[in-house]
Design an enzyme around this catalytic site. Structure first.
Site, PDB file in Angstrom:
ATOM      1  N   ASP A   1       0.806  -1.384   0.011  1.00  0.00           N
ATOM      2  CA  ASP A   1      -0.040  -0.147   0.079  1.00  0.00           C
ATOM      3  C   ASP A   1       0.840   1.297  -0.041  1.00  0.00           C
ATOM      4  O   ASP A   1       1.980   1.077   0.438  1.00  0.00           O
ATOM      5  CB  ASP A   1      -0.936  -0.054   1.203  1.00  0.00           C
ATOM      6  CG  ASP A   1      -2.170   0.857   1.079  1.00  0.00           C
ATOM      7  OD1 ASP A   1      -3.410   0.371   1.044  1.00  0.00           O
ATOM      8  OD2 ASP A   1      -2.038   2.016   1.003  1.00  0.00           O
TER       9      ASP A   1
ATOM     10  N   ASP B   1       3.633   1.893  -4.430  1.00  0.00           N
ATOM     11  CA  ASP B   1       2.867   2.832  -5.291  1.00  0.00           C
ATOM     12  C   ASP B   1       2.637   2.038  -6.506  1.00  0.00           C
ATOM     13  O   ASP B   1       3.688   1.907  -7.375  1.00  0.00           O
ATOM     14  CB  ASP B   1       3.451   4.044  -5.499  1.00  0.00           C
ATOM     15  CG  ASP B   1       2.566   5.028  -6.382  1.00  0.00           C
ATOM     16  OD1 ASP B   1       1.599   4.363  -6.858  1.00  0.00           O
ATOM     17  OD2 ASP B   1       3.082   6.191  -6.498  1.00  0.00           O
TER      18      ASP B   1
ATOM     19  N   TYR C   1     -14.292   6.968 -12.751  1.00  0.00           N
ATOM     20  CA  TYR C   1     -13.977   5.573 -11.880  1.00  0.00           C
ATOM     21  C   TYR C   1     -14.327   4.353 -12.870  1.00  0.00           C
ATOM     22  O   TYR C   1     -13.848   3.435 -13.014  1.00  0.00           O
ATOM     23  CB  TYR C   1     -14.925   5.804 -10.595  1.00  0.00           C
ATOM     24  CG  TYR C   1     -14.717   4.496  -9.737  1.00  0.00           C
ATOM     25  CD1 TYR C   1     -13.513   4.082  -9.016  1.00  0.00           C
ATOM     26  CD2 TYR C   1     -15.749   3.586  -9.520  1.00  0.00           C
ATOM     27  CE1 TYR C   1     -13.650   3.000  -8.266  1.00  0.00           C
ATOM     28  CE2 TYR C   1     -15.751   2.876  -8.866  1.00  0.00           C
ATOM     29  CZ  TYR C   1     -14.538   2.373  -8.325  1.00  0.00           C
ATOM     30  OH  TYR C   1     -14.589   1.307  -7.394  1.00  0.00           O
TER      31      TYR C   1
ATOM     32  N   LYS D   1     -12.593   1.170 -14.249  1.00  0.00           N
ATOM     33  CA  LYS D   1     -13.119  -0.056 -13.638  1.00  0.00           C
ATOM     34  C   LYS D   1     -13.424  -1.226 -15.040  1.00  0.00           C
ATOM     35  O   LYS D   1     -13.221  -2.386 -15.165  1.00  0.00           O
ATOM     36  CB  LYS D   1     -14.172  -0.129 -12.726  1.00  0.00           C
ATOM     37  CG  LYS D   1     -13.504   0.294 -11.445  1.00  0.00           C
ATOM     38  CD  LYS D   1     -12.705  -0.540 -10.717  1.00  0.00           C
ATOM     39  CE  LYS D   1     -12.177  -0.018  -9.408  1.00  0.00           C
ATOM     40  NZ  LYS D   1     -10.948  -0.689  -8.851  1.00  0.00           N
TER      41      LYS D   1
END
Ligand SMILES: NC(=O)c1ccc[n+]([C@@H]2O[C@H](COP(=O)([O-])OP(=O)(O)OC[C@H]3O[C@@H](n4cnc5c(N)ncnc54)[C@H](O)[C@@H]3O)[C@@H](O)[C@H]2O)c1
Length: 259
Positions: free
Chosen positions: A37, A62, A165, A169
Site C-alpha cells: 500500500d 505505489d 472511475y 474499472k
C-alpha cells in the site's frame, strides 16, 4: 481453513477496507501475505493485525510507479521464496471529486486504477510463469457495468467530470481478459471480482448518509454488503480448485448488476 497453505500472496491496497479483509482471510487460509500500500502508517498498522493470523509483511508500494511495482514483486519473492497470488485491489476510490474536469485528474485516476493493475501484473507474471502456476485477481466494480461513479449532489450537470472511475474499472475487466488469454498456457489464471457498494470507511466518506442502506434495500438480495462477503470468492479464484477458471468476472452485488 488452510486452502492457501504455503502460497505467497501480494494484496495491493491492503491497508484498509476490502484489501485488509482479503489480507486477513488469506492469512487465515495459510497464505503468506504481502500487504502492499502507498499509505505507510495505515499499512504498517494493518500488517500488525494480519501478523496475528499468519506470516505477513508490509511493503510500501505505489502501484502507479513502475519501479515500485517491480520492487514489491521482488520483495515478496525474497521474503517468502515464491509468488503465487496477486490481488490488484488498490485504487483511487473514496476521495473522488466529481466536479474536477481536468485532464491531469483523469490521467491520475487511470494511472492508479488501471495502469497500476497492469504494472503489478507485469511485475508478478514472470515469476508465476517460471513457476508454471499463478493466480491473479483484479478488483473491478459493479460501476463498470452501470457507469455511475456517484450521483451529482444537487442533480445538476456541472460539466463532464474527469474522475472516470467506471471507465477505469471497465478497463480492469478488459485487462483481465487480455492477460488471461496470454497467461493461461503457463498455468496462470486471471479473474475479476466486481463488487457492488460495500460498507467500507471509504464508501461511508463518499456517499451521503443513509444511501448505503437505501441501496442495500433496493437490491434483489437486500442487505449491506460487507468486505467479508467478498473474501470467499477471492479464496476460490486463488485456490487449486479454480485452475480452469480464467478471464471471468464475478459480480457480488446482491443482484444489482447482471452483466
Ligand atoms: N467499497 C466499495 O463499495 C467498492 C465497490 C466496488 C469496488 N471497490 C473497489 O475495491 C477496492 C477497495 O475499496 P475500499 O472501499 O476498500 O477502498 P479504500 O480506499 O479503503 O482502499 C483502497 C486502498 O488502496 C490504497 N491505494 C491508493 N492508491 C494507491 C497506490 N497508488 N498504490 C498502492 N496503494 C494505493 C489506499 O491507500 C487504500 O488503502 C478498490 O479497488 C475499489 O475501487 C470498492
Amino acid at each position: 481453513m488452510s486452502r492457501l497453505a504455503g502460497k505467497t500472496a501480494i494484496i495491493t491496497g491492503a491497508a484498509s477496507g476490502i484489501g485488509l479483509a482479503y489480507a486477513e482471510r488469506f492469512a487465515r487460509e495459510g497464505a503468506r501475505v504481502v500487504l502492499a500500500d502507498v499509505n505507510e502508517a495505515a499499512g504498517k498498522a494493518a500488517a500488525e493485525r494480519v501478523a496475528a493470523l499468519g506470516e505477513s509483511r508490509f511493503v510500501h508500494t505505489d502501484v502507479a510507479d513502475p519501479a515500485s511495482a517491480e520492487a514489491c514483486a521482488s520483495a515478496a519473492l525474497e521474503s517468502f521464496g515464491s509468488l503465487d497470488i496477486l490481488i490488484n485491489n488498490a485504487a483511487l476510490y473514496g476521495d473522488w471529486d466529481m466536479r474536477d474536469q481536468s485532464y491531469e485528474y483523469l490521467q491520475r485516476v487511470f494511472e492508479v486504477n488501471q495502469h497500476g493493475v497492469w504494472l503489478m501484473m507485469r511485475a508478478a507474471a514472470p515469476q508465476m510463469v517460471r513457476q508454471r502456476s499463478g493466480r491473479i485477481i483484479n478488483q473491478a466494480s459493479g460501476a463498470a457495468f452501470n457507469y455511475a461513479s456517484a450521483p451529482s449532489p444537487d442533480g445538476e450537470f456541472h460539466g463532464l467530470g474527469s474522475f472516470s472511475y467506471s471507465q477505469t474499472k471497465f478497463g480492469v475487466v478488459g485487462l483481465t481478459k487480455f492477460s488471461a488469454a496470454q497467461l493461461g498456457r503457463f498455468g496462470v489464471t486471471v479473474n475479476c471480482i466486481a463488487p457492488g457498494v460495500v460498507d467500507t470507511e471509504a464508501t461511508r466518506k463518499t456517499v451521503p448518509a443513509g444511501m448505503l442502506e437505501q441501496l442495500g434495500r433496493e437490491q434483489p438480495v437486500p442487505g449491506v454488503i460487507q468486505p467479508g462477503d467478498l473474501t470467499g470468492a477471492a479464496v476460490y479464484f486463488a485456490s487449486d480448485e479454480a485452475r480452469y477458471v480464467t478471464g471471468q468476472v464475478l459480480v457480488i452485488s446482491g443482484g444489482r448488476h447482471m452483466p
